[in-house]
Design an enzyme around this catalytic site. Structure first.
Site, PDB file in Angstrom:
ATOM      1  N   LYS A 261       0.837  -1.196   0.000  1.00  0.00           N
ATOM      2  CA  LYS A 261       0.000   0.000   0.000  1.00  0.00           C
ATOM      3  C   LYS A 261       0.871   1.246   0.000  1.00  0.00           C
ATOM      4  CE  LYS A 261      -3.983   1.966   2.493  1.00  0.00           C
ATOM      5  NZ  LYS A 261      -4.883   1.804   3.662  1.00  0.00           N
TER       6      LYS A 261
ATOM      7  N   SER B 267      -9.728   1.800   2.807  1.00  0.00           N
ATOM      8  CA  SER B 267      -8.881   2.569   1.901  1.00  0.00           C
ATOM      9  C   SER B 267      -7.817   1.717   1.206  1.00  0.00           C
ATOM     10  CB  SER B 267      -8.179   3.686   2.681  1.00  0.00           C
ATOM     11  OG  SER B 267      -7.327   3.135   3.685  1.00  0.00           O
TER      12      SER B 267
ATOM     13  N   SER C 138      -9.993  -0.676   7.111  1.00  0.00           N
ATOM     14  CA  SER C 138      -9.432  -0.477   5.779  1.00  0.00           C
ATOM     15  C   SER C 138      -8.725  -1.690   5.197  1.00  0.00           C
ATOM     16  CB  SER C 138      -8.459   0.713   5.791  1.00  0.00           C
ATOM     17  OG  SER C 138      -9.168   1.916   5.974  1.00  0.00           O
TER      18      SER C 138
END
Length: 512
Positions: free
Chosen positions: A106, A181, A205
């Site tokens: 990420k 996210s 997330s």
């Protein structure tokens, strides 16, 4: 998990259909329990090379990425790192547990050789000079970072539509979102663009996009994985988590990145168990593998106000657990509805503090000439005081220091005058920084002249008494007026009163 019970749907495009990005499981050839273990076995037996394996995933990524947009950056050294693994195999060198495993990371997790923007244009082209601890541990285990995955900006979102660069699609249906996210990390594993990936979880997330994309998402206990190198959202809630196509893969990845880190004081010092040793192959399980386990079903999650489809899914999961041997008991959690508002209070407060570092505003630079009242309470001791001055202010600082050294008459006659409130505040900070911060030392300074600087329309500087409001054309004129309103600022009392213990400093014209 959803990956084992959800029926795969065809990947649909807006104007035409393509073959699904996923491989449908068949009854005769079930998917492996662990892709990582299967690949490791193939590499060691030399059935496949690391370079061929990396090339296969890179080709798949290039073919699917224009539609999915899971990645913000793809590494250009993947094949080079794969060649190094093949060399170690050829020379019978020891391989790490993640050798040859392609990992997506990420974009809010720092990588020294790739951009780390947290999905924000604010950090565009930023390349950290270090790896996050979790990334460094993966690399030591032989993992290859294939690239940085898309995300909602600074982790604030649940659809990955909030990215500053692009919108990621769900691999199962391009008209839908992958969640967020960490949507890019979940979509990349779901589309087989990489084997496993790292995400971050503050309020769901990792878990939510894993559910949306039909993969395994694991949020570790806070402190199990070091947060060093993770761009902070809410520091007391942030956790680096794992995505995989199976529970085994998520567990193997978690084991690789877990452990205490001297760079993260909140990381746990508890020994990291071997998660892989706790896995049991499905074929070796009896008909009731969860027999004896008690599970609570929170009543407030299935009451009025919850979507009927959600209630149906929850009850379906509960029934499945009962089939596996669990005892499911309905329980009440009256404070359940307070969880979300409490989360938003904490997360918003911490994120506003963490993200203030990007606003370009220095919190400790004084701005002279404002009329905003300010009260500063000095603690009993100072170990460090940061007080920035402009270049002109540096001279002022040296000038003020003479009051603390008792050399007023030696340096300048003008130093025999009383300090203004502005100067007095600076003096107090100097004294507190250079001593134990005792009140007596602060009171030993000459009492200040209450004064406020103002500008007239003609840009001529005046000196105005902040007590009576009378203005003077020069500081010398104000000096003759000073004895009228002498007041000790850092003592709470007036004149020569030495009995008070207050250490509150008041200033009418400093703004931080």
């Amino acid at each position: 998990m959803l990956s084992s019970v959800q029926t795969p749907r065809l990947l649909r495009f807006q104007s035409f259909s393509l073959k699904c990005l996923h491989t449908h499981p068949t009854t005769t050839s079930p998917p492996p329990h662990s892709q990582i273990l299967t690949i490791r076995k193939s590499l060691l037996s030399r059935e496949i090379s690391a370079v061929d394996l990396a090339g296969t995933f890179l080709n798949r990524l290039r073919n699917t990425e224009p539609h999915l947009k899971s990645f913000l950056y793809v590494s250009d050294v993947v094949l080079k790192e794969a060649e190094e693994i093949d060399r170690k195999i050829a020379e019978n060198e020891e391989l790490g547990p993640l050798a040859g495993v392609l990992v997506g990371v990420k974009d809010n997790i720092c990588t020294s050789d790739m951009p780390s923007t947290a999905g924000s244009k604010i950090l565009e082209n930023y390349r950290p000079p270090f790896d996050a601890t979790a990334v460094g541990k993966m690399k030591k285990c032989g993992a290859i970072v294939i690239g940085k995955t898309n995300m909602d900006e600074f982790g604030m979102g649940s659809t990955t539509e909030g990215s500053g660069y692009q919108v990621t699609a769900n691999p199962w249906d391009l008209s839908r979102v992958p969640g967020g996210s960490s949507g890019g990390s979940a979509a990349a594993v779901s589309a087989r663009q990489c084997m496993v990936s790292l995400g971050s979880d503050t309020g769901g997330s990792v878990r939510q996009p894993a559910s949306f994309c039909g993969v395994v998402g694991l949020k570790p206990t806070y402190g199990r994985v070091s947060r060093y190198g993770l761009v902070a959202y809410a520091s007391s809630l942030d956790v680096i988590g794992c995505f995989g196509s199976s529970v085994a893969d998520a567990g193997i990845l978690l084991h690789a990145i877990s452990g205490h880190d001297k760079f993260d004081a909140t990381s746990s010092k508890k020994e990291v168990p071997d998660f892989a040793s706790q896995f049991t192959a499905r074929d070796h399980l009896d008909s009731k593998p969860l027999k004896g386990l008690r599970v609570g079903l929170i009543r407030e999650t299935i009451e009025d106000g919850v979507d009927p489809d959600v209630i149906s899914s929850i009850r379906g999961a509960a029934s499945h657990l009962e089939e596996l041997g669990c005892t499911v008991t309905e329980v009440s959690l009256p404070s359940f509805s307070l969880g979300l508002p409490a989360y938003y209070i904490l997360a918003s407060s911490e994120s506003s503090s963490n993200l203030s570092r990007y606003d370009g505003i220095s919190p400790c630079r004084p701005i002279i000439g404002t009329h905003m009242p300010l009260s500063l309470t000095a603690p009993s001791s100072f170990t460090r005081v940061t007080f920035q001055f402009e270049s002109k202010g540096q001279q002022q600082l040296r000038y003020l220091e003479n009051w603390t050294t008792g050399e007023r008459s030696k340096r300048s006659r003008s130093m025999d005058r009383q300090p203004t409130e502005e100067e007095y505040l600076a003096l107090c900070l100097i004294m507190l920084a250079r001593s134990d911060g005792s009140v007596s030392q602060v009171r030993s300074l000459p009492p200040p002249v209450p004064v406020m600087k103002i500008h007239t329309p003609s840009e001529k500087m005046l000196y105005k008494c902040s007590v009576c409001g009378k203005g003077f054309g020069s500081y010398q004129a104000l000096g003759g007026h000073k004895t009228t309103h002498q007041k000790l600022i850092a003592g709470g009392g007036g004149g020569d009163d030495q009995s008070t213990t207050s250490t509150t400093i008041f200033c009418n014209f400093l703004k931080f």
